[in-house]
Motif scaffolding. Structure first.
Motif, PDB file in Angstrom:
ATOM      1  N   MET A   1       0.840  -1.180   0.000  1.00  0.00           N
ATOM      2  CA  MET A   1       0.000   0.000   0.000  1.00  0.00           C
ATOM      3  C   MET A   1       0.879   1.236   0.000  1.00  0.00           C
ATOM      4  O   MET A   1       1.961   1.240   0.576  1.00  0.00           O
ATOM      5  CB  MET A   1      -0.900   0.006   1.236  1.00  0.00           C
ATOM      6  CG  MET A   1      -1.926  -1.123   1.262  1.00  0.00           C
ATOM      7  SD  MET A   1      -3.026  -1.027   2.673  1.00  0.00           S
ATOM      8  CE  MET A   1      -4.242   0.077   2.060  1.00  0.00           C
ATOM      9  N   THR A   2       0.375   2.247  -0.603  1.00  0.00           N
ATOM     10  CA  THR A   2       1.084   3.522  -0.660  1.00  0.00           C
ATOM     11  C   THR A   2       0.192   4.611  -0.076  1.00  0.00           C
ATOM     12  O   THR A   2      -0.983   4.383   0.236  1.00  0.00           O
ATOM     13  CB  THR A   2       1.460   3.872  -2.114  1.00  0.00           C
ATOM     14  OG1 THR A   2       0.252   4.079  -2.848  1.00  0.00           O
ATOM     15  CG2 THR A   2       2.285   2.773  -2.748  1.00  0.00           C
ATOM     16  N   GLN A   4      -1.156   6.907  -1.608  1.00  0.00           N
ATOM     17  CA  GLN A   4      -2.262   7.162  -2.537  1.00  0.00           C
ATOM     18  C   GLN A   4      -3.473   6.279  -2.239  1.00  0.00           C
ATOM     19  O   GLN A   4      -4.580   6.574  -2.687  1.00  0.00           O
ATOM     20  CB  GLN A   4      -1.796   6.918  -3.966  1.00  0.00           C
ATOM     21  CG  GLN A   4      -0.722   7.883  -4.418  1.00  0.00           C
ATOM     22  CD  GLN A   4      -0.134   7.480  -5.756  1.00  0.00           C
ATOM     23  OE1 GLN A   4      -0.382   6.396  -6.252  1.00  0.00           O
ATOM     24  NE2 GLN A   4       0.650   8.390  -6.339  1.00  0.00           N
ATOM     25  N   ASP A   5      -3.264   5.174  -1.477  1.00  0.00           N
ATOM     26  CA  ASP A   5      -4.383   4.286  -1.130  1.00  0.00           C
ATOM     27  C   ASP A   5      -5.185   4.794   0.062  1.00  0.00           C
ATOM     28  O   ASP A   5      -6.187   4.181   0.448  1.00  0.00           O
ATOM     29  CB  ASP A   5      -3.846   2.879  -0.823  1.00  0.00           C
ATOM     30  CG  ASP A   5      -3.228   2.230  -2.043  1.00  0.00           C
ATOM     31  OD1 ASP A   5      -3.759   2.417  -3.148  1.00  0.00           O
ATOM     32  OD2 ASP A   5      -2.202   1.530  -1.885  1.00  0.00           O
ATOM     33  N   SER A   6      -4.780   5.910   0.676  1.00  0.00           N
ATOM     34  CA  SER A   6      -5.518   6.468   1.806  1.00  0.00           C
ATOM     35  C   SER A   6      -6.885   6.936   1.340  1.00  0.00           C
ATOM     36  O   SER A   6      -7.063   7.371   0.197  1.00  0.00           O
ATOM     37  CB  SER A   6      -4.755   7.654   2.409  1.00  0.00           C
ATOM     38  OG  SER A   6      -3.533   7.222   2.944  1.00  0.00           O
ATOM     39  N   TYR A   9     -13.187   3.710   2.917  1.00  0.00           N
ATOM     40  CA  TYR A   9     -13.532   2.395   2.372  1.00  0.00           C
ATOM     41  C   TYR A   9     -14.818   1.928   3.037  1.00  0.00           C
ATOM     42  O   TYR A   9     -14.990   2.054   4.242  1.00  0.00           O
ATOM     43  CB  TYR A   9     -12.413   1.376   2.630  1.00  0.00           C
ATOM     44  CG  TYR A   9     -11.187   1.621   1.770  1.00  0.00           C
ATOM     45  CD1 TYR A   9     -11.058   0.966   0.555  1.00  0.00           C
ATOM     46  CD2 TYR A   9     -10.186   2.492   2.172  1.00  0.00           C
ATOM     47  CE1 TYR A   9      -9.944   1.182  -0.240  1.00  0.00           C
ATOM     48  CE2 TYR A   9      -9.080   2.713   1.389  1.00  0.00           C
ATOM     49  CZ  TYR A   9      -8.958   2.056   0.182  1.00  0.00           C
ATOM     50  OH  TYR A   9      -7.862   2.274  -0.603  1.00  0.00           O
ATOM     51  N   ILE A  26      -9.024   5.064   6.098  1.00  0.00           N
ATOM     52  CA  ILE A  26      -7.714   4.421   6.109  1.00  0.00           C
ATOM     53  C   ILE A  26      -6.670   5.475   5.792  1.00  0.00           C
ATOM     54  O   ILE A  26      -6.785   6.195   4.796  1.00  0.00           O
ATOM     55  CB  ILE A  26      -7.641   3.277   5.073  1.00  0.00           C
ATOM     56  CG1 ILE A  26      -8.743   2.251   5.287  1.00  0.00           C
ATOM     57  CG2 ILE A  26      -6.264   2.633   5.071  1.00  0.00           C
ATOM     58  CD1 ILE A  26      -8.623   1.473   6.552  1.00  0.00           C
ATOM     59  N   VAL A  28      -2.644   5.762   5.151  1.00  0.00           N
ATOM     60  CA  VAL A  28      -1.386   5.054   4.914  1.00  0.00           C
ATOM     61  C   VAL A  28      -0.271   6.083   5.023  1.00  0.00           C
ATOM     62  O   VAL A  28      -0.252   7.080   4.288  1.00  0.00           O
ATOM     63  CB  VAL A  28      -1.376   4.370   3.535  1.00  0.00           C
ATOM     64  CG1 VAL A  28      -0.060   3.640   3.306  1.00  0.00           C
ATOM     65  CG2 VAL A  28      -2.551   3.418   3.405  1.00  0.00           C
TER      66      VAL A  28
END
Length: 127
Positions: A1-2, A4-6, A9, A26, A28
């Motif tokens: 995960m980076t 950018q995945d924050s 969800y 979330i 990250v």
């Protein structure tokens, strides 16, 4: 995960009993250190075995394991002999009830016969 995945969800669950959804945030974090390329490692020549030395080491290992197993079996058997000593011989069959006649009774003992049919010995005539 980076990083950018924050984000948000949502998990949705639907069954015959009903419908339910949960939304979570979330976050990250950025890594402290950036990943690097893996470097190939050279094998250490002092630790490598091949040919006769490998076969010798394998044979020594097998013999050592066999000696260890034999020693453990010996110890187990000796321990069982100490814990469960055999009773003195009474001349009775081990499965006969107490007070039964000896299983070595001369009147009922079966005598082997040679092919000619002649009896080798009788109770009155010792061999």
């Amino acid at each position: 995960m980076t990083a950018q995945d924050s984000g948000s969800y949502t998990v949705v669950l639907e069954t015959s009993r009903g419908h339910r959804s949960v939304t979570e945030q979330i976050h990250v974090k950025k890594p402290i250190m950036q990943p690097t390329e893996a470097e190939p490692m050279e094998p250490d020549p002092t630790l490598s075995l091949s040919g006769g030395s490998a076969i010798g080491l394998l044979a020594a290992g097998i013999l050592g394991a066999g000696a260890l197993i034999a020693g453990m079996c010996f110890i187990i058997i000796q321990s069982l002999r100490y814990l469960y000593p055999s009773p003195p011989s009474t001349g009775q069959h081990p499965l006969s009830p107490h007070g039964a006649q000896s299983w070595l009774n001369k009147e009922t003992e079966m005598k082997p016969t040679p092919p000619s049919g002649r009896v080798i010995a009788t109770p009155e005539e010792p061999i």
